[in-house]
Design an enzyme around this catalytic site. Structure first.
Site, PDB file in Angstrom:
ATOM      1  N   HIS A   1      16.205 -23.965 168.254  1.00 18.42           N
ATOM      2  CA  HIS A   1      17.055 -23.669 167.108  1.00 18.42           C
ATOM      3  C   HIS A   1      17.576 -24.939 166.433  1.00 18.42           C
ATOM      4  O   HIS A   1      18.501 -24.892 165.622  1.00 18.42           O
ATOM      5  CB  HIS A   1      18.234 -22.793 167.532  1.00 18.42           C
ATOM      6  CG  HIS A   1      18.723 -21.877 166.463  1.00 18.42           C
ATOM      7  ND1 HIS A   1      19.804 -22.162 165.680  1.00 18.42           N
ATOM      8  CD2 HIS A   1      18.264 -20.686 166.031  1.00 18.42           C
ATOM      9  CE1 HIS A   1      20.015 -21.180 164.814  1.00 18.42           C
ATOM     10  NE2 HIS A   1      19.091 -20.282 164.999  1.00 18.42           N
TER      11      HIS A   1
ATOM     12  N   ASP B   1      28.210 -18.253 166.227  1.00 18.07           N
ATOM     13  CA  ASP B   1      28.004 -16.987 165.527  1.00 18.07           C
ATOM     14  C   ASP B   1      26.716 -16.293 165.974  1.00 18.07           C
ATOM     15  O   ASP B   1      26.610 -15.072 165.913  1.00 18.07           O
ATOM     16  CB  ASP B   1      27.950 -17.213 164.015  1.00 18.07           C
ATOM     17  CG  ASP B   1      29.318 -17.494 163.420  1.00 18.07           C
ATOM     18  OD1 ASP B   1      30.322 -17.209 164.089  1.00 18.07           O
ATOM     19  OD2 ASP B   1      29.388 -18.012 162.294  1.00 18.07           O
TER      20      ASP B   1
ATOM     21  N   GLU C   1      37.500 -17.059 160.054  1.00 15.05           N
ATOM     22  CA  GLU C   1      36.399 -17.736 159.397  1.00 15.05           C
ATOM     23  C   GLU C   1      36.521 -17.446 157.905  1.00 15.05           C
ATOM     24  O   GLU C   1      37.523 -16.905 157.436  1.00 15.05           O
ATOM     25  CB  GLU C   1      35.053 -17.275 159.967  1.00 15.05           C
ATOM     26  CG  GLU C   1      33.941 -18.308 159.823  1.00 15.05           C
ATOM     27  CD  GLU C   1      32.705 -17.979 160.637  1.00 15.05           C
ATOM     28  OE1 GLU C   1      32.559 -18.543 161.738  1.00 15.05           O
ATOM     29  OE2 GLU C   1      31.893 -17.168 160.171  1.00 15.05           O
TER      30      GLU C   1
END
Length: 415
Positions: A73, A140, A250
Site C-alpha cells: 500500500h 481509515d 475528521e
C-alpha cells in the site's frame, strides 16, 4: 541474478524468479513509481528465513537491496527493490509457529496483543473483538499490515485523542540491517525502538509489535455537519478536540465536481444527496466536519442527549447535520465497501497518488485560500478524497512537532 552473489540453497529454495510474480510484487497502491523490478521475490516461512537472508547480504562486500513488502500500500515505490530482493511478509502467515495475533492481560500493562508485523489490521480487529477488546488508534483503511503502518505513523480521526498508532506500541521485535533479531521498547534498546516507529522501513523489519488494547465499544454514533466558511469549520474542529467526549474527529472538502458520497464511505441518503448537491451548486466548495462517539449497552439510553450537548454552539449550516448509527466494526471497516465497489469497476488498479501534510495552525487559513480554492477548486485538479483533520502535539510521544497545534491534511486524487 545481478548483484546478489551466490545465494545458498536455503535462500534459493524460497526465492521466486517468475516474471509474473516479480511484476505483481513490484506494484503498489500509488501506481506512480513503475518498472523498479527486483531480481527475485523471497517467500519466508519463518523469522529465521528473513534473518538468514539479511545476514547473507550484510556479509557481502557489496550488500544488495532488500525491501519488506506487506500489503503493497505504499505510494512512491517504498516497498520495491530494484536489482535486489523483495521479502513478501504475508508469506509468514503460512507458518503457525510465527507470532500471529496473541492477546494477553497484565496487571501492569493492562490488555495488549502481540501481533506479527505481517498481520493486517482487519485481522487484528477481528481477533481482538472476539474478546470485546480493540486497539485504540487506527488508520481509515484496515487492509494494511501492522509493520507497514508502524513504519509510517498510522494516523486517523482518533489521533487527537490517542495519538497515532506508533504511540500505542509497548514493545517490538525487529530484524536490523545486520540480521540481528532485537527486542526493543522505550526502556530497552530505545534508540532502535524510536527509529523504527515511523522510520519508513529504513532501520529494520518489524517482526512483532505489542499493541495497547482497551475495552471495545459495541456501536457508534456517526455525525457529519456541513460548513460554507472554512474559519468556522476549523474553529469547531479545534473546539471538539479540546473537550472530552468524542472518539473520532475528521473532516473533508466537498466540491461541486466530486461525488457527494465518495468512495471512502457511503453516508448520505439519496434525499440528503439531492439537498447537498443543491447547496454545492451555490457554493462550489463546502467543508464537512465528521465526528464519532462510541457507546455500548450501558450508555445507549444517554448517547443522543450527550451528542446534543457536544454539537451545541457549533457553527455548522442550520439544517445540514446528519447522523448514522452503526456498529463499531462496521464504522472502522467503512472504506472496505468503497474498495470493493472500485474493484468491481476496475478502478482500484489505477494510479492513487496520496499526499499527507502537517500544516501549522498559523498557516491554515492561507492554505485554504492558496491550495483548496486557488488550485483544487479553480483548476478542478481532483475528484478524489481531500481530508482535513486536527491533531495535537501533546499526543505525539516522538517529539515530531514543535508547534502547539497542527492540522493534518491528507489528499486523495485520480480515483
Amino acid at each position: 541474478m545481478s548483484n546478489l552473489g551466490n545465494l545458498p540453497p536455503n535462500i534459493l529454495s524460497k526465492l521466486s524468479r517468475d516474471s509474473n510474480v516479480i511484476i505483481e510484487s513490484s506494484k503498489d497502491f500509488g501506481k506512480v513509481v513503475l518498472e523498479k523490478f527486483p531480481d527475485g521475490v523471497y517467500f519466508p516461512t519463518s523469522v529465521n528465513d528473513i534473518i538468514d537472508l539479511i545476514k547473507f547480504s550484510y556479509d557481502l562486500s557489496v550488500p544488495f537491496h532488500i525491501a519488506a513488502r506487506g500489503h503493497g500500500h505504499s505510494i512512491r515505490g517504498q516497498a520495491m527493490a530494484q536489482n535486489g530482493l523483495i521479502v513478501e511478509m504475508n508469506s509468514l502467515n503460512n507458518n503457525n509457529e510465527n507470532c500471529g495475533i496473541r492477546i494477553y492481560s497484565d496487571s501492569n500493562l493492562g490488555f495488549y496483543a502481540d501481533v506479527g508485523g505481517e498481520q493486517l489490521w482487519i485481522d487484528v480487529l477481528n481477533a481482538t473483538i472476539e474478546r470485546d477488546l480493540a486497539p485504540v488508534s487506527w488508520t481509515d483503511y484496515l487492509y494494511l499490515t501492522v509493520g507497514g503502518t508502524l513504519s509510517n505513523a498510522g494516523i486517523s480521526g482518533q489521533t487527537f485523542r490517542y495519538g497515532p498508532q506508533i504511540n500505542n506500541v509497548l514493545e517490538m521485535d525487529v530484524i536490523t540491517g545486520k540480521g540481528e533479531l532485537v527486542t526493543c521498547s522505550k526502556d530497552m534498546n530505545s534508540e532502535l525502538f524510536f527509529a523504527v516507529l515511523g522510520g519508513l522501513g529504513q532501520f529494520g523489519i518489524i517482526i512483532r509489535a505489542r499493541i495497547v488494547l482497551q475495552k471495545a465499544p459495541k456501536r457508534v454514533k456517526w455525525v457529519r455537519m456541513l460548513y460554507d466558511d472554512f474559519s468556522k469549520f476549523t474553529k469547531d474542529q479545534e473546539h471538539l478536540i479540546s473537550i472530552d467526549g468524542l472518539d473520532y474527529v475528521e473532516g473533508s472538502l466537498m466540491l461541486e465536481q466530486s461525488s457527494i458520497n465518495n468512495w471512502r464511505s457511503s453516508f448520505f441518503s439519496p434525499s440528503n444527496q439531492t439537498k447537498i448537491a443543491s447547496l454545492l451548486s451555490q457554493n462550489e466548495i463546502m467543508y464537512c466536519l465528521e465526528m464519532v462517539k462510541y457507546y455500548d449497552d450501558h450508555t445507549s439510553n444517554t448517547i443522543d442527549e450527550e451528542l446534543k450537548k457536544l454539537v451545541k454552539g457549533l457553527n455548522y449550516l442550520p439544517g445540514f447535520i446528519f447522523n448514522k448509527d452503526t456498529t463499531f466494526v462496521e464504522f472502522l471497516d467503512r472504506v472496505r465497501s468503497g474498495e470493493l465497489e472500485l474493484q468491481s469497476k476496475g478502478l482500484w488498479d489505477v494510479p492513487h497518488p496520496w499526499l499527507n501534510l502537517f500544516v501549522p495552525k498559523s498557516n491554515i487559513m492561507d492554505f485554504n485560500v492558496a491550495v483548496f480554492k486557488d488550485i483544487i477548486l479553480k483548476q478542478k485538479k481532483t475528484t478524489g478524497s481531500i481530508l482535513v483533520y486536527p491533531t495535537c502535539r501533546k499526543r505525539y510521544s516522538h517529539n515530531l512537532f514543535r508547534c502547539t497545534k497542527y492540522f493534518a491534511f491528507a489528499f486523495k486524487g485520480f480515483v
